[in-house]
Design a protein around this motif. Structure first.
Motif, PDB file in Angstrom:
ATOM      1  N   LEU A 137      42.184  41.342  47.551  1.00 37.24           N
ATOM      2  CA  LEU A 137      41.179  42.175  46.904  1.00 37.24           C
ATOM      3  C   LEU A 137      40.296  41.702  46.152  1.00 37.24           C
ATOM      4  CD1 LEU A 137      43.805  45.052  45.577  1.00 37.24           C
ATOM      5  CD2 LEU A 137      42.103  45.384  47.462  1.00 37.24           C
ATOM      6  N   ALA A 138      40.491  40.653  45.350  1.00 38.03           N
ATOM      7  CA  ALA A 138      39.384  39.933  44.735  1.00 38.03           C
ATOM      8  C   ALA A 138      38.392  39.143  45.796  1.00 38.03           C
ATOM      9  CB  ALA A 138      39.758  38.962  43.913  1.00 38.03           C
ATOM     10  N   GLN A 139      38.959  38.664  46.681  1.00 37.23           N
ATOM     11  CA  GLN A 139      38.199  38.131  47.637  1.00 37.23           C
ATOM     12  C   GLN A 139      37.229  39.322  48.523  1.00 37.23           C
ATOM     13  OE1 GLN A 139      41.384  36.449  50.420  1.00 37.23           O
ATOM     14  NE2 GLN A 139      40.464  34.095  49.737  1.00 37.23           N
ATOM     15  N   ALA A 140      37.869  40.322  48.683  1.00 36.09           N
ATOM     16  CA  ALA A 140      36.888  41.095  49.629  1.00 36.09           C
ATOM     17  C   ALA A 140      35.962  41.922  48.731  1.00 36.09           C
ATOM     18  CB  ALA A 140      38.018  42.646  49.752  1.00 36.09           C
ATOM     19  N   ALA A 141      36.399  41.803  47.357  1.00 33.80           N
ATOM     20  CA  ALA A 141      35.162  42.342  46.191  1.00 33.80           C
ATOM     21  C   ALA A 141      34.080  41.225  46.322  1.00 33.80           C
ATOM     22  CB  ALA A 141      35.867  42.433  44.936  1.00 33.80           C
ATOM     23  N   ALA A 142      34.456  40.024  46.339  1.00 36.44           N
ATOM     24  CA  ALA A 142      33.650  38.883  46.038  1.00 36.44           C
ATOM     25  C   ALA A 142      32.506  38.935  47.400  1.00 36.44           C
ATOM     26  CB  ALA A 142      34.273  37.486  45.967  1.00 36.44           C
ATOM     27  N   GLU A 198      37.788  47.740  43.346  1.00 34.35           N
ATOM     28  CA  GLU A 198      38.860  46.454  43.619  1.00 34.35           C
ATOM     29  C   GLU A 198      38.258  45.864  45.144  1.00 34.35           C
ATOM     30  OE1 GLU A 198      42.502  48.452  44.540  1.00 34.35           O
ATOM     31  OE2 GLU A 198      43.138  48.208  42.544  1.00 34.35           O
ATOM     32  N   THR A 199      37.533  46.781  45.796  1.00 33.09           N
ATOM     33  CA  THR A 199      37.230  46.238  47.311  1.00 33.09           C
ATOM     34  C   THR A 199      35.886  46.043  47.619  1.00 33.09           C
ATOM     35  OG1 THR A 199      37.329  48.495  48.152  1.00 33.09           O
ATOM     36  CG2 THR A 199      39.356  47.534  48.155  1.00 33.09           C
ATOM     37  N   ARG A 200      35.250  46.640  47.006  1.00 36.20           N
ATOM     38  CA  ARG A 200      33.518  46.743  47.214  1.00 36.20           C
ATOM     39  C   ARG A 200      33.345  46.767  48.690  1.00 36.20           C
ATOM     40  NH1 ARG A 200      30.498  45.854  42.593  1.00 36.20           N
ATOM     41  NH2 ARG A 200      31.546  46.360  40.854  1.00 36.20           N
TER      42      ARG A 200
END
Length: 287
Positions: free
Chosen positions: A10-15, A204-206
């Motif tokens: 989720l953090a990778q997707a948001a970034a 979480e996902t952006r």
């Protein structure tokens, strides 16, 4: 996957969404037109629509009834074909589906449980059982329906069914999420709660989200940018940037004076189009 792995994803997707927002647009629409052949002749739903929609943005669409909002979403979702113009969607090349849709009406499978409905997209894609259990469990927890996982849609309220639809869409992990007035049939209290839950999950996902609404309040509450469409044939009247940062708290945001000022300004842009659409409807009844 462990709890760490899903949070890491989720953090990778948001970034990635934040980085993409500053890069090339996720969606490029150029000179888009859609004409339907009807018994009364040709009906132009959309005319010369051109837009750039950044990756990772929450993009709202408002306009009078009949202005082609849903037609635009259906073209982006591959459910309609444009008559003229082009739509380009930057696919990441991953195994993720390009889009998922959340509709205005009840779109759950009545013979499936909450869990089975939420897991449907992942199941159809043949994802490993362990991954399905972790991802679906995560999103049912986020929307507060874990204890209803074995219930059937007819046992749920309208608001709970829409929460399952949202969980199913996010669990499927699409690149683009298309939402067609998903909260319009709900009472105001459920609508406010679902707006808050949607914002928390989206943070979480952006993901890139296109969201149709008739509510200017909802557009300002949720969106990064707001497309105001003209009466039919639908055209781009203006695109307005929403200046409020994230994360957002729905009620706190609505208490700010600048929120009310922005809602008023958008309504000023929309009011003449609503009147024009009404006049078109009255003329159609007379003819």
């Amino acid at each position: 996957m462990s709890d760490y792995s899903i949070q890491h994803k989720l953090a990778q997707a948001a970034a990635a969404g934040e980085a993409g927002a500053a890069a090339a647009p996720k969606i490029r629409i150029r000179n888009l037109a859609k004409i339907f052949e009807t018994r009364r002749g040709r009906f132009a739903a959309l005319d010369d629509v051109s837009l750039d929609i950044p990756a990772g943005s929450f993009f709202m669409i408002v306009g009078p009834s009949g202005c082609g909002k849903t037609t635009l979403l259906r073209i982006l979702g591959g459910l309609e074909t444009e008559t003229h113009g082009s739509v380009e969607i930057a696919h990441s090349g991953s195994e993720r589906p390009l889009n998922s849709m959340v509709f205005q009406g009840d779109s759950l499978f009545p013979w499936m449980t909450v869990w089975q409905n939420a897991a449907y997209g992942l199941t159809m894609r043949g994802r490993p059982r362990a991954e399905i259990e972790e991802v679906v469990g995560h999103y049912l927890s986020r929307i507060g329906l874990t204890r209803f996982k074995d219930a059937y849609p007819h046992q749920l309220s309208g608001g709970m069914r829409q929460r399952v639809s949202i969980a199913r869409a996010f669990a499927n992990d699409p690149e683009i999420l298309l939402m067609d007035e998903p909260f319009s049939a709900l009472d105001e209290q459920n609508k406010l709660l679902l707006q808050g839950e949607l914002l928390r999950i989206w943070d979480e996902t952006r993901k890139t989200v296109l969201f149709i609404t008739h509510s200017v309040d909802e557009a300002v509450t949720l969106g990064d940018r707001i497309l105001v469409m003209s009466a039919h044939p639908g055209k781009v009247k203006t695109v307005i940037d929403v200046p409020f940062g994230r994360p957002r708290q729905v009620l706190e945001l609505r208490a700010r004076p600048e929120y009310g000022a922005l809602v008023y300004n958008i309504w000023e842009e929309l009011r003449d189009e609503v009147r024009r659409a009404r006049a078109q409807d009255e003329e159609g009844v007379r003819s």
